[in-house]
Design a protein around this motif. Sequence first.
Motif, PDB file in Angstrom:
ATOM      1  N   GLN A  75      45.575  42.821  45.417  1.00 26.63           N
ATOM      2  CA  GLN A  75      45.484  43.678  44.241  1.00 26.63           C
ATOM      3  C   GLN A  75      45.187  42.872  42.978  1.00 26.63           C
ATOM      4  OE1 GLN A  75      45.822  47.373  44.098  1.00 26.63           O
ATOM      5  NE2 GLN A  75      44.995  46.692  46.043  1.00 26.63           N
ATOM      6  N   LYS A  76      44.199  41.954  43.094  1.00 22.10           N
ATOM      7  CA  LYS A  76      43.846  41.074  41.977  1.00 22.10           C
ATOM      8  C   LYS A  76      42.339  41.067  41.742  1.00 22.10           C
ATOM      9  CE  LYS A  76      47.574  37.722  42.688  1.00 22.10           C
ATOM     10  NZ  LYS A  76      47.872  36.311  42.976  1.00 22.10           N
ATOM     11  N   LYS A 132      45.647  42.208  37.385  1.00 18.31           N
ATOM     12  CA  LYS A 132      45.949  43.209  38.411  1.00 18.31           C
ATOM     13  C   LYS A 132      44.743  44.120  38.597  1.00 18.31           C
ATOM     14  CE  LYS A 132      49.396  46.689  39.675  1.00 18.31           C
ATOM     15  NZ  LYS A 132      48.930  46.661  41.004  1.00 18.31           N
ATOM     16  N   ASP A 134      43.140  47.375  38.985  1.00 20.80           N
ATOM     17  CA  ASP A 134      43.437  48.760  38.617  1.00 20.80           C
ATOM     18  C   ASP A 134      42.108  49.496  38.642  1.00 20.80           C
ATOM     19  OD1 ASP A 134      43.967  51.181  37.381  1.00 20.80           O
ATOM     20  OD2 ASP A 134      44.831  50.314  35.569  1.00 20.80           O
TER      21      ASP A 134
END
Length: 164
Positions: A75-76, A132, A134
């Motif tokens: 999730q990066k 992060k 998103d």
Amino acid sequence: MDISFFLNHFQKVADQLDLKLLDEKQIKVSVDIFLDSACLKLYKKSWTNDIKNPLTAESRIFFSVWINDSTIQKQKIMYNTHALKLRNLKGYSIQSRKFAETFRTGFKVYQNDWSNVSVNHGPLTLMEGWIKLDLENIKKDILELANNFLTIEHLIDETLVQFK
């Protein structure tokens, strides 16, 4: 990973960058696939010997934002500034470790502006970090990283001058 999905987002970010500012700073933008990663790169032709192929030149400096299967699992979104084989950069007498130290000294002033950044790397990676992932805000987040680089790109030129 749907690489075309991410390339599309990177291209939309590239299209949103301030063209006048890029021109003033002589920064070029590339959206491409490299090592199974979708990436956006910012660079100057003056940061390489090979102005026809600045992104593949042996000796070059560039900023990159990228995403791949591994970063998605974590999730990066990753980012970094690379300085490759600078000892071969024409017109300069560069020792890679000295160059990295000098850049990082100047970067300290800006370090708090970068999420999860580290300068604890060898001389090829001047700085590296991550944000992060998103998906709802991916374009905004990547644009912020690119614009953040535009505020520090002068550090590379200032560091290079010291090795003329």
